[in-house]
Motif scaffolding. Structure first.
Motif, PDB file in Angstrom:
ATOM      1  N   TYR A  26      -7.121 -44.039 -32.776  1.00  0.00           N
ATOM      2  CA  TYR A  26      -7.445 -43.414 -34.062  1.00  0.00           C
ATOM      3  C   TYR A  26      -7.987 -41.991 -33.890  1.00  0.00           C
ATOM      4  O   TYR A  26      -7.670 -41.100 -34.658  1.00  0.00           O
ATOM      5  CB  TYR A  26      -8.447 -44.273 -34.843  1.00  0.00           C
ATOM      6  CG  TYR A  26      -8.487 -43.895 -36.313  1.00  0.00           C
ATOM      7  CD1 TYR A  26      -7.470 -44.315 -37.168  1.00  0.00           C
ATOM      8  CD2 TYR A  26      -9.498 -43.114 -36.833  1.00  0.00           C
ATOM      9  CE1 TYR A  26      -7.472 -43.957 -38.511  1.00  0.00           C
ATOM     10  CE2 TYR A  26      -9.515 -42.757 -38.175  1.00  0.00           C
ATOM     11  CZ  TYR A  26      -8.497 -43.188 -39.010  1.00  0.00           C
ATOM     12  OH  TYR A  26      -8.502 -42.833 -40.338  1.00  0.00           O
ATOM     13  N   CYS A  27      -8.789 -41.802 -32.853  1.00  0.00           N
ATOM     14  CA  CYS A  27      -9.336 -40.465 -32.604  1.00  0.00           C
ATOM     15  C   CYS A  27      -8.322 -39.557 -31.937  1.00  0.00           C
ATOM     16  O   CYS A  27      -8.540 -38.357 -31.816  1.00  0.00           O
ATOM     17  CB  CYS A  27     -10.568 -40.563 -31.700  1.00  0.00           C
ATOM     18  SG  CYS A  27     -10.153 -41.027 -29.994  1.00  0.00           S
ATOM     19  N   THR A  28      -7.225 -40.158 -31.446  1.00  0.00           N
ATOM     20  CA  THR A  28      -6.348 -39.478 -30.500  1.00  0.00           C
ATOM     21  C   THR A  28      -5.677 -38.211 -31.038  1.00  0.00           C
ATOM     22  O   THR A  28      -5.681 -37.185 -30.344  1.00  0.00           O
ATOM     23  CB  THR A  28      -5.311 -40.479 -29.955  1.00  0.00           C
ATOM     24  OG1 THR A  28      -6.019 -41.641 -29.501  1.00  0.00           O
ATOM     25  CG2 THR A  28      -4.509 -39.890 -28.819  1.00  0.00           C
ATOM     26  N   PRO A  29      -5.097 -38.240 -32.242  1.00  0.00           N
ATOM     27  CA  PRO A  29      -4.477 -36.997 -32.718  1.00  0.00           C
ATOM     28  C   PRO A  29      -5.474 -35.832 -32.728  1.00  0.00           C
ATOM     29  O   PRO A  29      -5.158 -34.737 -32.233  1.00  0.00           O
ATOM     30  CB  PRO A  29      -4.032 -37.356 -34.143  1.00  0.00           C
ATOM     31  CG  PRO A  29      -3.837 -38.831 -34.119  1.00  0.00           C
ATOM     32  CD  PRO A  29      -4.903 -39.347 -33.192  1.00  0.00           C
ATOM     33  N   LEU A  82     -15.307 -37.508 -31.951  1.00  0.00           N
ATOM     34  CA  LEU A  82     -15.887 -38.781 -31.540  1.00  0.00           C
ATOM     35  C   LEU A  82     -14.800 -39.796 -31.223  1.00  0.00           C
ATOM     36  O   LEU A  82     -13.796 -39.892 -31.929  1.00  0.00           O
ATOM     37  CB  LEU A  82     -16.782 -39.347 -32.653  1.00  0.00           C
ATOM     38  CG  LEU A  82     -18.014 -38.509 -33.002  1.00  0.00           C
ATOM     39  CD1 LEU A  82     -18.776 -39.155 -34.161  1.00  0.00           C
ATOM     40  CD2 LEU A  82     -18.920 -38.348 -31.784  1.00  0.00           C
ATOM     41  N   CYS A  83     -15.036 -40.544 -30.154  1.00  0.00           N
ATOM     42  CA  CYS A  83     -14.177 -41.674 -29.811  1.00  0.00           C
ATOM     43  C   CYS A  83     -15.082 -42.866 -29.616  1.00  0.00           C
ATOM     44  O   CYS A  83     -16.067 -42.782 -28.895  1.00  0.00           O
ATOM     45  CB  CYS A  83     -13.401 -41.400 -28.527  1.00  0.00           C
ATOM     46  SG  CYS A  83     -12.487 -42.852 -27.953  1.00  0.00           S
ATOM     47  N   ARG A  84     -14.774 -43.973 -30.257  1.00  0.00           N
ATOM     48  CA  ARG A  84     -15.618 -45.154 -30.131  1.00  0.00           C
ATOM     49  C   ARG A  84     -15.106 -46.098 -29.059  1.00  0.00           C
ATOM     50  O   ARG A  84     -15.799 -47.038 -28.695  1.00  0.00           O
ATOM     51  CB  ARG A  84     -15.664 -45.870 -31.495  1.00  0.00           C
ATOM     52  CG  ARG A  84     -16.692 -46.968 -31.628  1.00  0.00           C
ATOM     53  CD  ARG A  84     -18.110 -46.503 -31.358  1.00  0.00           C
ATOM     54  NE  ARG A  84     -19.118 -47.344 -31.990  1.00  0.00           N
ATOM     55  CZ  ARG A  84     -20.411 -47.255 -31.726  1.00  0.00           C
ATOM     56  NH1 ARG A  84     -20.862 -46.387 -30.834  1.00  0.00           N
ATOM     57  NH2 ARG A  84     -21.275 -48.031 -32.352  1.00  0.00           N
TER      58      ARG A  84
HETATM   59  S1  FES Z   1      -9.298 -44.501 -28.924  1.00  0.00           S
HETATM   60 FE1  FES Z   1     -10.277 -45.622 -30.504  1.00  0.00          FE
HETATM   61  S2  FES Z   1     -11.619 -44.150 -31.276  1.00  0.00           S
HETATM   62 FE2  FES Z   1     -10.812 -43.136 -29.583  1.00  0.00          FE
END
Ligand code: FES
Ligand code: FES
Lengths: 831, 176
Positions: free
Chosen positions: B101-104, B133-135
């Motif tokens: 989700y954070c990847t792009p 942020l990456c969780r």
């Molecule tokens: S890969 Fe899931 S938030 Fe970064």
């Protein structure tokens, strides 16, 4: 370990299992060609926005929706009263005691609100912006009631009530006593005879899972059928529960979890918003979408942890542990959600850790407060347990004047003692704590760091160094259905898989375990490639849609590979068994004379007589030449129900610098060696450990959901709720030992939660080790500079965060608001 | 409504937008560029990062009207013709993503970082992507990925997959 080596040499070298395969999932994720729920757009789709309570506890005296109703673009406004007859209650699937009190949980509040952020109405509009604009126009009158916010106050005589219609704030009282269970001595006796008893009160602060993708739901009605897309970890559980709650028949409901952006337990839920979306779609006969904002997510998606732990440990002077007694207050928040009460109970069998206690007692009260409900968050119950035992072992070591590692060594289960039945009645499957510890010490460079610590201490360096230890185990692979039944959980713990052999030789693997970042598509392909001997690339893994994958119990509790992967492997074995009959027929040989290797059946002793399983798939499709009386299919499915949990373990070491003048802490080095059983994909395992560490370290150092004295969440954005960035975290030195889990055909133990469970106490122990000589014996998490400084200079554990003031005066208690401190904020310090 | 002209991933669009429309909402809702995502409402997470006239911006912090006359590149247009940018490739190679989700945003921010600093140290990468942020990943593999891409983009040769394979495994005791 010899078992592993034997197996490795006995099998062909080209095994997929063990390879650092790059993930199949990545291609769409790195190019933005993803299917997040919020991406979905349907013709005629309406948008929802939820009106939420700004107060923690109140009677709703009236709601006026007329202005909102008239706002441009608004189609409908529904209150709790409008849906009272059809919304049921958000389900709680885990009544941990027969007399557990469940107040019921309407999706939209009807008469009373019990936490800030609770839904009181929903706006349905033509656009998201129109829906949000109209939220402001709903006029709700609240008759305020006192808010219950502190667990210790909530259980005191004469406490205010979270729910007026209940008799107390206690939901349940759960007890495990080894003397009664027959798994050990009676704890009272152990403590009566003890030479040393150390007692501590630890606080597990409230946390927020904070998955990066905000929750989102889309519902499409088609006649009396409904399809729900949801950003959920648990599409299968969601479907069953929605059917039970709303009365939409299960077979008329399809739930799809498309790409899901993280969960960490936070999307292991049946949410009010999912129920509301379904109700609105049913009522209006139109597709609807709800997507939350981050602030909404932090405020209303379930929270995690939040325990007060009173821990007593008994030992003799030589450092042999004699007994452990744990009294826990666990904050449920305002309502019971899917497994809220089960979370502390998952820890009930783990507080004894890896040590050979003769006696053990666990008592837990589930407490209601006027806060967001708590539920699963990565580790769920086991981080709390591991923190308590690993912290109290250090405290005992100090009391005895022993080295903390030496104390652990003296008491832990030795490698030759596996399988070992613990004082909590759990049978630990395999492991070697000594080897993992030795390796971790080397990775850390333990001796040099200890020497540096001595130098800094002698020179009175303002920056002191400490080393923290955490030797942990956890119960994973949820779970044997029988055990869940004995704990009154509402479902089983099996997992399902099926394998479809397509005519062109390609393979579809259908898994009931629904991933949200764990790499199932890659790992399952590796498993199947080995078992069927087909290329990794020829395998497609399908999941997350109840009409494609009809049976499943989804992804949580480090269960996917251990239980779901096992089902995949068993299904593959069944495919091979079916294909063998066809191969025998085609090769005109006896089944007993066939060898299967590298995807081909060959007749022993007849070179050249062979047929591949992919050719058999085509022959089965044609079914022209098929053995008599055999149905023309080599597809298979399997359901795996584990006999036992699996028990990953490991040693985590943290070296921490503490600036005694500013209270700043800095992780100097972090090293850990985990034993998660067989490693299917080392890259994915390492990634899971890294991510787990980040979350466990964040609990120790950064994150806390703070409520003010009126029950407002003051950490309701990413400005205040401190999810760490890359700059906040250290490099991790990770390693593994491998002891196969005997309980599943893969030998895997589960890895998703290990890093989180193990790391938190290692970090706190490290900080304390750095400043223990200054008289500090505890620091409250998260270890903010303020708290560390206060603990060093003022004594106590550093106290509550100084945001306990009320938002009515501008939130955080700063110098300017210090004069308006509330009773809560004035307490400060050590309580 | 205000009319804007904006070039996004190589295509020119003329659209009417509300003055309050954020660039990220314009991209997602009006253009269907859903590869760019939203992770917060306080400009903290970086999930929405795109390039505006060559520089990384958080598209939730820019009004669509501010992009008028501008050139926007999203994750979907980073590598034309179905190819992969070295940073995308490196995220895949080094397992720099889990849920993705954070990847792009992380990739777009990293591309920008490497433009400024083609050979960043571990600390420089960590500080450079601090706004994203990456969780899931704990960032270590993201740092590895950015450095791997940096190497490739400098022409310093990349870490071959075979080396990476063993790099991931040396700690593994007792498993072939
Ligand atoms: S890969 Fe899931 S938030 Fe970064
Ligand atoms: S969505 Fe733009 S920074 Fe979070």
């Amino acid at each position: 370990m010899t078992a592993v080596e034997d197996r490795a040499t006995a099998e062909a070298p080209e095994r997929e299992v063990g390879k650092a395969r790059r993930r199949k999932e990545d291609a769409r994720l790195i190019t933005g060609r993803t299917t997040w729920t919020d991406n979905t757009v349907l013709p005629g789709m309406l948008h929802l926005a939820v009106v939420r309570s700004p107060v923690a506890h109140a009677k709703i005296s009236s709601i006026d929706v007329s202005a909102a109703q008239e706002a441009p673009g608004v189609i409908a406004v529904l209150t709790g009263r409008d849906v009272a007859d059809e919304q049921g209650s958000i389900p709680c699937a885990w009544p941990v005691t027969p007399d557990m009190v469940n107040p019921g949980h309407p999706s939209i509040a009807v008469d009373e609100v019990n936490h800030v952020g609770e839904a009181v109405a929903v706006i349905v509009a033509r656009s998201k912006a129109a829906a949000q604009d109209a939220v402001e126009l709903v006029d709700v009158d609240y008759d305020l009631l006192p808010a219950v916010l502190d667990m210790e106050e909530a259980v005191a005589e004469g406490a205010q009530l979270t729910h007026d219609h209940l008799e107390s704030n206690r939901s349940f009282h759960f007890v495990f006593e080894s003397g009664d269970a027959g798994t050990g001595q009676h704890t009272d006796e152990a403590f009566r005879d003890a030479e040393v008893v150390v007692s501590r009160r630890f606080v597990q602060q409230r946390l927020i899972p904070a998955f990066m993708e905000p929750r989102s739901v889309v519902v499409q009605p088609q006649g009396d059928n409904y399809t729900m897309w949801s950003s959920t970890q648990v599409p299968h559980i969601l479907r069953i529960m929605l059917a039970m709650v709303t009365g939409v028949p299960e077979h008329k409901l399809r739930v799809v979890a498309p790409d899901v952006g993280g969960g960490f337990g936070g999307k292991l839920q049946v949410t009010p918003e999912e129920v509301i979306s379904l109700l609105v779609a049913r009522r209006l006969g139109k597709p609807v979408k709800w997507t939350e904002t981050r602030s909404e997510s932090l405020m209303t998606a379930h929270h995690g942890r939040d325990q007060i732990q009173y821990i007593d440990i008994a030992a003799d002077r030589e450092g042999n542990v004699k007994g452990l007694r744990c009294r826990i207050l666990a904050d449920m928040g305002a309502y019971l959600r899917l497994v809220s009460p089960g979370v502390p109970v998952l820890g009930a069998f783990m507080f004894n850790g890896i040590y050979k206690f003769p006696a053990y007692r666990f008592e837990c009260d589930g407490i209601f407060t006027n806060k967001t409900p708590t539920d699963a968050y990565r580790g769920a119950g086991r981080p709390e347990a591991t923190f308590a035992i690993e912290r109290i072992m250090d405290e005992l070591a100090v009391e005895l004047g022993m080295d903390p590692l030496e104390l652990r060594r003296r008491n832990w289960i030795r490698a030759e003692e596996f399988p070992f039945t613990s004082v909590a009645g759990m049978t630990y499957d395999s492991g070697d704590y000594e080897t993992a510890t030795q390796k971790a010490l080397e990775l850390l460079g333990y001796d040099e760091l200890r020497a540096e610590q001595r130098r800094r201490r002698e020179s009175n360096d303002p920056v002191q160094l400490g080393i923290g230890v955490s030797t942990f185990t956890e119960m994973c692979g949820l779970a044997p259905s029988r055990v869940l039944g004995s704990l009154s959980y509402g479902a089983g713990g099996w997992e399902h898989a099926s394998i479809r052999m397509l005519p062109t030789g390609k393979v579809e693997v259908v898994s009931g375990a629904t991933p949200h970042g764990q790499g199932h598509e890659t790992a399952w392909s590796q498993l199947v490639a080995d078992r069927l001997g087909v290329p990794f690339e020829d395998i497609e893994v399908l999941h997350g849609d109840t009409s494609i994958s009809p049976r499943g119990l989804d992804t949580y509790g480090s269960r996917s590979l251990v239980v779901g992967g096992a089902a995949v492997v068993n299904a593959a074995e069944k495919v091979v068994a079916k294909a063998r009959r066809v191969a025998a027929h085609l090769l005109e040989a006896s089944e007993d004379d066939l060898d299967f290797s590298g995807g081909k059946f060959s007749v022993r002793g007849t070179p050249g007589a062979e047929v591949s399983i992919q050719e058999i798939a085509l022959a089965t499709f044609a079914a022209h030449n098929f053995p008599e009386g055999v149905e023309p299919s080599i597809d298979a499915d399997a359901t795996f129900d584990p006999e036992n949990f699996s028990f990953p373990h490991g040693t985590h070491l943290c070296a921490m610098e503490v600036d005694t003048e500013t209270g700043m802490v800095k992780i100097r080095k972090y090293a850990c060696v985990d034993d998660v059983g067989t490693i299917v994909n080392p890259l994915i395992v390492e990634g899971q450990i890294h991510g787990g560490l980040a979350q466990g370290i964040a609990q120790a150092l950064f994150e806390e959901a703070v409520y003010d004295a009126d029950g407002n969440l003051t950490t309701g954005t990413f400005v205040d709720y401190l999810v760490p960035s890359a700059a906040d975290l250290p490099h991790f030195d990770t390693g593994n030992t491998v002891h196969e889990a005997p309980g599943n055909p893969i030998g895997a133990k589960g890895v998703g939660e290990a890093g989180t469970i193990a790391s938190t106490p290692a970090v706190v122990n490290a900080a304390l080790d750095a400043v223990r000589h200054l008289g500090v014996r505890d620091i409250r998490m998260p270890l903010t500079p303020e708290r560390v400084w206060r603990a060093i200079h003022g004594g106590g554990d550093g106290g509550d965060r100084a945001t306990a003031g009320t938002n009515a005066y501008g939130g955080a208690q700063t110098e300017t608001t210090a004069g308006v401190s509330t009773p809560q904020s004035a307490l400060g310090g050590d309580r | 409504m205000t009319q804007i002209n904006v070039r996004v991933d190589g295509v020119t669009y003329t659209d009417d937008v509300e003055p309050r429309t954020l660039l990220v909402h314009y991209l997602r809702e009006q253009l269907g560029k859903v590869g760019t995502v939203i992770g917060c409402d306080t400009s903290n997470c970086g999930a929405c990062t795109v390039h505006l006239d060559g520089a990384a911006v958080k598209s939730c912090t820019v009004l669509a009207v501010q992009a008028d006359g501008g050139e926007v590149t999203t994750i979907e247009g980073l590598a034309p013709n179905g190819g992969l940018h070295p940073v995308q490739k490196a995220f895949h190679e080094m397992h720099g993503l889990q849920c993705g989700y954070c990847t792009p945003g992380m990739i777009m921010a990293s591309v920008d970082l490497l433009k400024e600093n083609p050979d960043p140290s571990d600390t420089e990468v960590r500080e450079g992507i601090e706004g994203n942020l990456c969780r899931c990943t704990g960032y270590q593999n993201i740092v590895r990925a950015v450095q791997q891409a940096a190497g490739e983009m400098r022409g310093a040769g990349s870490v071959s997959p075979a080396e990476v394979d063993t790099a991931a495994a040396p700690h593994v005791v007792g498993q072939a």
